[in-house]
Design a protein around this motif. Structure first.
Motif, PDB file in Angstrom:
ATOM      1  N   HIS A 183      40.955  46.603  32.780  1.00 20.16           N
ATOM      2  CA  HIS A 183      40.485  47.097  34.171  1.00 20.16           C
ATOM      3  C   HIS A 183      41.115  45.910  35.112  1.00 20.16           C
ATOM      4  O   HIS A 183      41.752  45.966  36.100  1.00 20.16           O
ATOM      5  CB  HIS A 183      39.149  47.023  34.156  1.00 20.16           C
ATOM      6  CG  HIS A 183      38.501  47.381  35.671  1.00 20.16           C
ATOM      7  ND1 HIS A 183      38.827  48.736  36.014  1.00 20.16           N
ATOM      8  CD2 HIS A 183      37.788  46.912  36.470  1.00 20.16           C
ATOM      9  CE1 HIS A 183      38.289  48.936  37.118  1.00 20.16           C
ATOM     10  NE2 HIS A 183      37.811  47.804  37.786  1.00 20.16           N
ATOM     11  N   ILE A 184      41.029  44.552  34.781  1.00 20.25           N
ATOM     12  CA  ILE A 184      41.614  43.478  35.576  1.00 20.25           C
ATOM     13  C   ILE A 184      43.023  43.601  35.622  1.00 20.25           C
ATOM     14  O   ILE A 184      43.621  43.430  36.825  1.00 20.25           O
ATOM     15  CB  ILE A 184      41.143  42.088  34.922  1.00 20.25           C
ATOM     16  CG1 ILE A 184      39.634  41.759  35.001  1.00 20.25           C
ATOM     17  CG2 ILE A 184      41.951  41.013  35.498  1.00 20.25           C
ATOM     18  CD1 ILE A 184      39.048  40.676  34.349  1.00 20.25           C
TER      19      ILE A 184
ATOM     20  N   ILE B 154      38.006  39.517  44.155  1.00 20.42           N
ATOM     21  CA  ILE B 154      38.462  40.901  43.636  1.00 20.42           C
ATOM     22  C   ILE B 154      38.352  40.782  42.120  1.00 20.42           C
ATOM     23  O   ILE B 154      37.808  42.003  41.364  1.00 20.42           O
ATOM     24  CB  ILE B 154      40.088  41.110  43.972  1.00 20.42           C
ATOM     25  CG1 ILE B 154      39.829  41.614  45.551  1.00 20.42           C
ATOM     26  CG2 ILE B 154      40.587  42.396  43.128  1.00 20.42           C
ATOM     27  CD1 ILE B 154      41.450  41.738  46.067  1.00 20.42           C
ATOM     28  N   LEU B 155      38.631  39.832  41.352  1.00 23.27           N
ATOM     29  CA  LEU B 155      38.725  39.709  39.951  1.00 23.27           C
ATOM     30  C   LEU B 155      37.201  39.552  39.359  1.00 23.27           C
ATOM     31  O   LEU B 155      37.071  40.390  38.532  1.00 23.27           O
ATOM     32  CB  LEU B 155      39.540  38.495  39.641  1.00 23.27           C
ATOM     33  CG  LEU B 155      41.087  38.581  39.745  1.00 23.27           C
ATOM     34  CD1 LEU B 155      41.794  37.105  39.389  1.00 23.27           C
ATOM     35  CD2 LEU B 155      41.770  39.681  39.192  1.00 23.27           C
ATOM     36  N   HIS B 156      36.131  39.187  40.340  1.00 19.78           N
ATOM     37  CA  HIS B 156      35.079  39.100  39.764  1.00 19.78           C
ATOM     38  C   HIS B 156      34.513  40.449  39.906  1.00 19.78           C
ATOM     39  O   HIS B 156      33.723  40.777  39.109  1.00 19.78           O
ATOM     40  CB  HIS B 156      34.186  38.143  40.776  1.00 19.78           C
ATOM     41  CG  HIS B 156      32.824  37.910  40.537  1.00 19.78           C
ATOM     42  ND1 HIS B 156      32.260  37.276  39.435  1.00 19.78           N
ATOM     43  CD2 HIS B 156      31.602  38.592  41.195  1.00 19.78           C
ATOM     44  CE1 HIS B 156      30.847  37.332  39.183  1.00 19.78           C
ATOM     45  NE2 HIS B 156      30.578  38.145  40.330  1.00 19.78           N
ATOM     46  N   GLU B 157      34.746  41.124  40.766  1.00 22.79           N
ATOM     47  CA  GLU B 157      34.349  42.532  40.813  1.00 22.79           C
ATOM     48  C   GLU B 157      34.569  43.260  39.631  1.00 22.79           C
ATOM     49  O   GLU B 157      34.132  44.132  39.252  1.00 22.79           O
ATOM     50  CB  GLU B 157      34.795  43.287  42.422  1.00 22.79           C
ATOM     51  CG  GLU B 157      33.716  42.718  43.380  1.00 22.79           C
ATOM     52  CD  GLU B 157      34.026  43.433  44.757  1.00 22.79           C
ATOM     53  OE1 GLU B 157      35.012  44.382  44.624  1.00 22.79           O
ATOM     54  OE2 GLU B 157      33.658  42.971  45.704  1.00 22.79           O
TER      55      GLU B 157
ATOM     56  N   VAL C  46      43.511  33.486  50.480  1.00 22.88           N
ATOM     57  CA  VAL C  46      44.123  34.665  49.588  1.00 22.88           C
ATOM     58  C   VAL C  46      43.490  34.359  48.166  1.00 22.88           C
ATOM     59  O   VAL C  46      42.918  35.151  47.509  1.00 22.88           O
ATOM     60  CB  VAL C  46      45.458  34.431  49.357  1.00 22.88           C
ATOM     61  CG1 VAL C  46      46.010  35.254  48.368  1.00 22.88           C
ATOM     62  CG2 VAL C  46      46.308  34.935  50.785  1.00 22.88           C
ATOM     63  N   LYS C  47      43.430  33.100  48.040  1.00 23.19           N
ATOM     64  CA  LYS C  47      42.784  32.835  46.337  1.00 23.19           C
ATOM     65  C   LYS C  47      41.243  32.979  46.315  1.00 23.19           C
ATOM     66  O   LYS C  47      41.071  33.769  45.480  1.00 23.19           O
ATOM     67  CB  LYS C  47      42.800  31.156  45.931  1.00 23.19           C
ATOM     68  CG  LYS C  47      42.314  31.001  44.711  1.00 23.19           C
ATOM     69  CD  LYS C  47      42.146  29.435  44.578  1.00 23.19           C
ATOM     70  CE  LYS C  47      41.583  28.980  43.280  1.00 23.19           C
ATOM     71  NZ  LYS C  47      40.573  29.561  42.970  1.00 23.19           N
ATOM     72  N   ASP C  48      40.588  33.155  47.664  1.00 19.53           N
ATOM     73  CA  ASP C  48      39.126  33.389  47.423  1.00 19.53           C
ATOM     74  C   ASP C  48      39.251  34.749  47.454  1.00 19.53           C
ATOM     75  O   ASP C  48      38.322  35.367  46.505  1.00 19.53           O
ATOM     76  CB  ASP C  48      38.700  32.777  48.723  1.00 19.53           C
ATOM     77  CG  ASP C  48      38.312  31.246  49.011  1.00 19.53           C
ATOM     78  OD1 ASP C  48      38.224  30.470  47.735  1.00 19.53           O
ATOM     79  OD2 ASP C  48      37.967  30.806  49.667  1.00 19.53           O
ATOM     80  N   ILE C  49      39.908  35.521  47.925  1.00 20.52           N
ATOM     81  CA  ILE C  49      39.785  36.979  48.023  1.00 20.52           C
ATOM     82  C   ILE C  49      40.226  37.429  46.531  1.00 20.52           C
ATOM     83  O   ILE C  49      39.565  38.077  46.001  1.00 20.52           O
ATOM     84  CB  ILE C  49      40.857  37.589  49.206  1.00 20.52           C
ATOM     85  CG1 ILE C  49      40.475  37.019  50.638  1.00 20.52           C
ATOM     86  CG2 ILE C  49      40.787  39.201  48.916  1.00 20.52           C
ATOM     87  CD1 ILE C  49      41.367  37.509  51.743  1.00 20.52           C
TER      88      ILE C  49
END
Length: 158
Positions: free
Chosen positions: A149-150, A133-136, A126-129
């Motif tokens: 946006h974040i 998402i935050l990186h995108e 979940v942390k990796d996902i």
């Protein structure tokens, strides 16, 4: 009967029709009185099974809505065409949806949704996902609007 209409491949129903029958089956199961003959547990188990199938089918519909527009931008991708057509033909398990669709197509929000629906507890995954998402979210907007946006992404996904 509605359950069987929605899940048996012999009946050629669209995905939205299958979901409609599942929704009707859930509604009928909820409104049906539990008999006094001691079948309370089996009625609850049946309703729970119906609700879980409905929840998974709604994830499948989300995947269909995400991948269908990609067919226009990738008309020669026969694998994608086949996968989208399969989504319309029958209901998948949440594991199949994750392994065949969410993971290979990097559908991050669907990955989170699948983990939530399956009640899978894997903190690292979940942390990796969320990191992706935050990186995108950061990469998709200029730095001045990145924070908003974040925040919007986090609120949208819960």
């Amino acid at each position: 009967m509605l359950l069987y209409l929605s899940i048996f491949p012999r009946f050629t129903l669209s995905l939205s029709q299958q979901i409609e029958y599942l929704m009707l089956a859930v509604g009928n199961a909820k409104s049906h009185p539990v008999s006094a003959g001691g079948k309370h547990e089996s009625a609850i188990a049946f309703l729970t099974d119906l609700e879980e199938k409905l929840e998974v089918s709604q994830v499948q519909l989300e995947i269909f809505h995400i991948l269908s527009p990609r067919l226009q931008s990738q008309p020669s991708d026969s694998d994608l065409w086949e996968k989208v057509e399969l989504l319309e033909r029958g209901l998948f398990s949440i594991t199949e949806l994750y392994q065949v669709y969410a993971d290979p197509h990097d559908l991050l929000t669907i990955k989170l949704l699948a983990l939530c629906v399956s009640q899978h507890q894997d903190e690292a995954l979940v942390k990796d996902i969320w990191d992706c998402i935050l990186h995108e979210a950061v990469q998709s907007v200029p730095s001045a609007g990145a924070l908003d946006h974040i925040q919007g992404t986090i609120v949208l996904l819960g």
